[in-house]
Design a protein around this motif. Structure first.
Motif, short mmCIF file in Angstrom:
data_model
loop_
_atom_site.label_atom_id
_atom_site.label_comp_id
_atom_site.label_asym_id
_atom_site.label_seq_id
_atom_site.Cartn_x
_atom_site.Cartn_y
_atom_site.Cartn_z
N ALA A 159 0.86 -1.21 -0.24
CA ALA A 159 -0.09 0.02 0.05
C ALA A 159 0.88 1.22 -0.08
CB ALA A 159 -0.90 0.14 1.27
N TYR A 160 2.00 1.34 1.03
CA TYR A 160 2.77 2.29 0.94
C TYR A 160 3.48 2.56 -0.43
CZ TYR A 160 6.96 5.26 2.36
OH TYR A 160 7.81 5.91 2.52
N ASN A 161 3.89 1.62 -1.12
CA ASN A 161 4.70 1.91 -2.54
C ASN A 161 3.39 2.24 -3.52
OD1 ASN A 161 7.10 0.84 -1.95
ND2 ASN A 161 6.67 -1.28 -2.09
N MET A 162 2.46 2.00 -3.30
CA MET A 162 1.35 2.36 -4.53
C MET A 162 1.00 3.94 -4.23
SD MET A 162 0.60 0.22 -6.57
CE MET A 162 2.40 -0.28 -6.29
N ILE A 163 0.98 4.39 -2.64
CA ILE A 163 0.80 5.61 -2.45
C ILE A 163 1.97 6.46 -3.01
CG2 ILE A 163 0.92 7.41 -0.41
CD1 ILE A 163 -0.55 4.96 1.11
N LEU A 164 3.33 6.01 -2.74
CA LEU A 164 4.39 6.79 -3.49
C LEU A 164 4.43 7.06 -4.75
CD1 LEU A 164 7.19 5.59 -1.12
CD2 LEU A 164 5.80 7.44 -0.80
N GLU A 165 3.96 5.90 -5.49
CA GLU A 165 3.75 5.72 -6.95
C GLU A 165 2.78 6.84 -7.52
OE1 GLU A 165 1.82 2.75 -10.00
OE2 GLU A 165 3.57 1.89 -8.79
N GLU A 166 1.41 6.71 -6.79
CA GLU A 166 0.62 7.89 -7.20
C GLU A 166 0.94 9.44 -6.79
OE1 GLU A 166 -2.41 8.75 -9.21
OE2 GLU A 166 -2.34 6.56 -8.54
N ILE A 167 1.69 9.56 -5.72
CA ILE A 167 2.06 11.04 -5.60
C ILE A 167 3.08 11.37 -6.53
CG2 ILE A 167 3.49 12.56 -3.91
CD1 ILE A 167 2.19 11.02 -1.58
N GLY A 168 3.94 10.50 -7.04
CA GLY A 168 5.13 10.70 -8.00
C GLY A 168 4.65 11.14 -9.30
N ALA A 169 3.44 10.30 -9.75
CA ALA A 169 2.75 10.48 -10.82
C ALA A 169 2.16 11.83 -10.93
CB ALA A 169 1.82 9.31 -11.08
N ARG A 170 1.37 12.14 -9.71
CA ARG A 170 0.93 13.41 -9.54
C ARG A 170 1.61 14.57 -9.53
NH1 ARG A 170 -4.10 14.35 -5.64
NH2 ARG A 170 -4.99 12.93 -7.35
N GLU A 171 2.91 14.40 -9.02
CA GLU A 171 3.95 15.69 -8.95
C GLU A 171 4.85 15.54 -10.03
OE1 GLU A 171 3.64 17.90 -6.79
OE2 GLU A 171 2.23 17.16 -5.43
N GLY A 172 4.87 14.65 -10.91
CA GLY A 172 5.84 14.62 -12.15
C GLY A 172 7.01 14.19 -11.51
N LEU A 173 7.21 13.30 -10.55
CA LEU A 173 8.65 12.80 -10.02
C LEU A 173 8.74 11.66 -10.47
CD1 LEU A 173 8.13 14.28 -6.45
CD2 LEU A 173 9.32 15.41 -8.31
N SER A 174 10.04 11.31 -10.85
CA SER A 174 10.35 9.76 -11.41
C SER A 174 11.05 8.84 -10.30
CB SER A 174 11.36 10.13 -12.63
OG SER A 174 12.49 10.78 -12.22
N SER A 175 11.45 9.44 -9.40
CA SER A 175 11.91 8.34 -8.34
C SER A 175 11.35 8.25 -7.13
CB SER A 175 13.44 8.45 -8.25
OG SER A 175 13.78 9.83 -7.54
N VAL A 176 11.50 7.23 -6.33
CA VAL A 176 10.88 7.11 -4.99
C VAL A 176 11.70 8.09 -4.17
CG1 VAL A 176 10.95 5.76 -2.97
CG2 VAL A 176 10.25 4.74 -5.32
N ASP A 177 13.03 8.35 -4.39
CA ASP A 177 13.66 9.25 -3.56
C ASP A 177 13.39 10.75 -3.67
OD1 ASP A 177 15.30 7.23 -2.42
OD2 ASP A 177 17.00 7.45 -3.76
N GLU A 178 12.73 11.09 -4.79
CA GLU A 178 12.18 12.39 -4.97
C GLU A 178 10.97 12.45 -4.09
OE1 GLU A 178 14.12 13.92 -9.39
OE2 GLU A 178 12.45 12.27 -9.35
N VAL A 179 10.24 11.70 -4.26
CA VAL A 179 8.87 11.50 -3.69
C VAL A 179 9.14 11.87 -2.10
CG1 VAL A 179 6.82 10.30 -3.07
CG2 VAL A 179 7.72 10.42 -5.46
N LYS A 180 9.82 11.02 -1.61
CA LYS A 180 10.46 10.85 -0.23
C LYS A 180 10.94 12.39 0.22
CE LYS A 180 11.10 6.10 0.66
NZ LYS A 180 11.81 4.99 1.36
N LYS A 181 11.77 12.99 -0.49
CA LYS A 181 12.22 14.34 -0.11
C LYS A 181 10.97 15.27 -0.43
CE LYS A 181 15.74 17.57 -1.39
NZ LYS A 181 14.71 18.81 -1.13
N LEU A 182 10.41 15.15 -1.09
CA LEU A 182 8.99 16.19 -1.28
C LEU A 182 8.21 16.12 0.07
CD1 LEU A 182 6.95 18.15 -2.79
CD2 LEU A 182 5.99 15.64 -3.66
N LEU A 183 7.95 14.69 0.42
CA LEU A 183 7.33 14.55 1.60
C LEU A 183 7.96 15.12 3.02
CD1 LEU A 183 5.78 11.04 0.76
CD2 LEU A 183 4.39 13.00 0.65
#
Length: 285
Positions: A252-276
């Motif tokens: 579930a956590y990976n799907m949440i990160l994937e969805e946030i990445g798609a919404r924010e135009g971020l290509s990597s998990v590290d970028e999503v985590k930094k945003l959060l």
């Protein structure tokens, strides 16, 4: 805008200061569908995620000075050897993973307490027992990196540890790295400040990584509590997987990160985590 920034800075709230300097995103709340499952995101922007986390401890002064002195006193460095032919030989230094079990008796094949460790061994003549046996076995075979070997050793009757006297032990060693010792030029006291700064910088980087890791874990729990992920169909359809509570949460956590990445135009998990991390309101413990 400048007055807002000054007010935020005066309050000592770096997160608020940063938010004041940036246009607020549209709230990221609502339903969305990823490539795999339906995900309803909670608001994750502008302090909507509120968490508590602990900063990694800094290196204390005594430990720092000890490292500085150790570096000043160091006379050799280990340089990794990349082999195309034979393996380890006399003159090399090897990093070993060592395990030991009893060779016979009632405890046969049981681990020997205190004899499981990672060690550094100089392959040279005159090593004390049992390291002389290690040296012979490694050099005789010309063991290579990530190669393992098991051999027997019987401890002498006058061995310092009574529980091992006359006891047969099977050692299994794996070479993790083969290196050569190379002499270093002498270090002077004039270099102390430079060495200190290098060590402080290295530890500061490690502490920052650990702090980010702890913050990521706190944010993860908040996202899992406040977002909705339809994992049921996936869990039921993947017949080869045995989903427990932990693995379902990970999914579930990976799907949440994937969805946030798609919404924010971020290509990597590290970028999503930094945003959060940047968007979260954090209370440091």
């Amino acid at each position: 805008m400048a007055s807002v920034l000054r007010a935020a800075a005066a309050a000592g709230d770096l997160h608020q200061c940063r938010r004041a300097a940036q246009p607020r995103r549209a709230a990221a709340r609502g339903s969305a569908k990823s490539a795999k499952v339906a995900v309803r995101l909670c608001d994750y922007t502008a302090g909507a995620i509120r968490v508590a986390a602990e900063r990694a401890a800094a290196l204390d002064e005594e430990a720092l000075e000890a490292e500085v002195q150790e570096e000043l006193d160091r006379t050799h460095e280990l340089v990794r050897v990349n082999f195309t032919g034979s393996g380890a030989s006399l003159g090399h230094t090897v990093q070993l993973e060592m395990k030991a079990c009893y060779a016979d008796g009632e405890l046969k094949n049981q681990p020997v307490p205190g004899l499981t460790a990672d060690i550094s061994l100089d392959l040279q003549e005159g090593n004390p027992f049992p390291l002389n046996i290690f040296t012979e076995q490694i050099v005789e075979q010309g063991m290579g990196q990530m190669e393992s070997k098991t051999f027997g050793v019987t401890f002498p009757s006058d061995w310092k540890s009574e529980r091992l006297q006359n006891v047969g032990v099977l050692f299994t060693v794996m070479i993790k790295e083969i290196a050569e010792k190379r002499a270093l030029p002498p270090r002077s006291e004039e270099e102390r400040d430079t060495i200190r700064a290098e060590i402080e910088g290295r530890h500061a980087e490690l502490a920052a990584r650990e702090t980010a890791k702890q913050l990521d874990l706190a944010i993860r729990e908040s996202l899992l509590q406040n977002c909705a992920v339809d994992t049921q169909k996936t869990v039921e359809s993947v017949s080869w997987a045995k989903f427990g509570e932990a693995s379902t949460k990970d999914y579930a956590y990976n799907m949440i990160l994937e969805e946030i990445g798609a919404r924010e135009g971020l290509s990597s998990v590290d970028e999503v985590k930094k945003l959060l991390r940047d968007e979260a309101e954090v209370t440091w413990l």
